[in-house]
Design an enzyme around this catalytic site. Sequence first.
Site, short mmCIF file in Angstrom:
data_model
loop_
_atom_site.label_atom_id
_atom_site.label_comp_id
_atom_site.label_asym_id
_atom_site.label_seq_id
_atom_site.Cartn_x
_atom_site.Cartn_y
_atom_site.Cartn_z
N ILE A 48 0.97 -1.26 -0.06
CA ILE A 48 0.15 0.12 0.07
C ILE A 48 0.83 1.24 0.20
CG2 ILE A 48 -1.84 1.46 1.37
CD1 ILE A 48 -2.76 -1.27 2.40
N SER A 170 -6.40 -0.06 11.05
CA SER A 170 -6.98 -1.08 10.62
C SER A 170 -8.38 -1.59 11.14
CB SER A 170 -6.19 -2.22 10.65
OG SER A 170 -6.82 -3.52 10.42
N TYR A 202 -1.47 -7.04 17.31
CA TYR A 202 -1.69 -6.09 16.04
C TYR A 202 -3.01 -5.35 16.24
CZ TYR A 202 -2.40 -4.82 11.13
OH TYR A 202 -2.80 -4.20 10.06
N LYS A 206 -3.16 -1.05 16.32
CA LYS A 206 -3.94 -0.65 15.50
C LYS A 206 -5.18 0.33 16.31
CE LYS A 206 -1.81 -0.92 12.80
NZ LYS A 206 -1.26 -0.06 11.52
#
Length: 318
Positions: A48, A170, A202, A206
């Site tokens: 990305i 996310s 994770y 986020k």
Amino acid sequence: MFTVLLICGGLVGFYLLLCVTVLHLPKCKSMAKLHGKTVIVTGANTGIGKATALELAKRGARVILACRDESRARAAVTDIQRESGNREVLYMHLDLASLKSVRSFTENFLKKESRLDILINNAGLVIDGKTEDGFGRIFGVNHLGHFLLTILLLERLKECGPSRVVTVSSMAHSWGKIDFDCINTHKDLGLGNSAVALLGMYSHSKLCNVLFTHELAKRLKGTNVTCYSLHPGAIKTDISRHSNLWWRLFLAPILLLFFSDVESGAQTSLYCALQEGIEHLSGRYFSSCAVQNVYAKARDDAVAKKLWEVSERLVGLA
């Protein structure tokens, strides 16, 4: 046999329906040109980040690829220069797992570059281990490194306003939590190194991204700098490239069938960086090129403030 064919046809039809609905991501419609503007994109040598940097370069920006892996970054610079026709694309070394490297990067950037108009905190990973400073690697790279980077660049952003800070989070933040006891005791967001534990950490990192953006917006009130966090979509990236072989083999067919390409994944980053008229939405969370509501835990003023203060102490700013 007819029944099998009917079931297969139904599955194919269902998958095609998914492709044009749930899996279809809108494009950033801003026509903004960026000649004379300077942008930093972290983790821009792949995925990305690279797709984002390419589009910004096509619009005329001077684009700094802030990356750890020099060989991959220089290859990305060559690709982006060739595809965009823009020679103002360059690599500067940044290892977000090292606070020393973050400070060195910002010192080097501020000496060499007179402008900073857009900072895109894009880099992220899912991997076990510790950073150079003893933090959990996911916590250190996904949150603390970007936190320090942003703070050290804020004055330049203010000088060059209107400017923006865009942080790639996310939808996984929805499953995250902030355990300050764990942070203070273990310098990490959680414990364990199983795949489930790492995905949990994770998610926590986020959530840190969303809360950081929420608090940053409050601290930027009265300036000409705005900030946004975002979910890029379910995207085929190599974020799990450091995971073990069996985990990657498990993910491969899922990524192939149900995840979008990196160009689609860059669209909400581009929207938050470029779209006119969203300044009043500073601090908000975006997905599919639109502002989204978040759970109360992702806009908790007290937790966001405490996370900021703890982060300041951990990176040596307090």
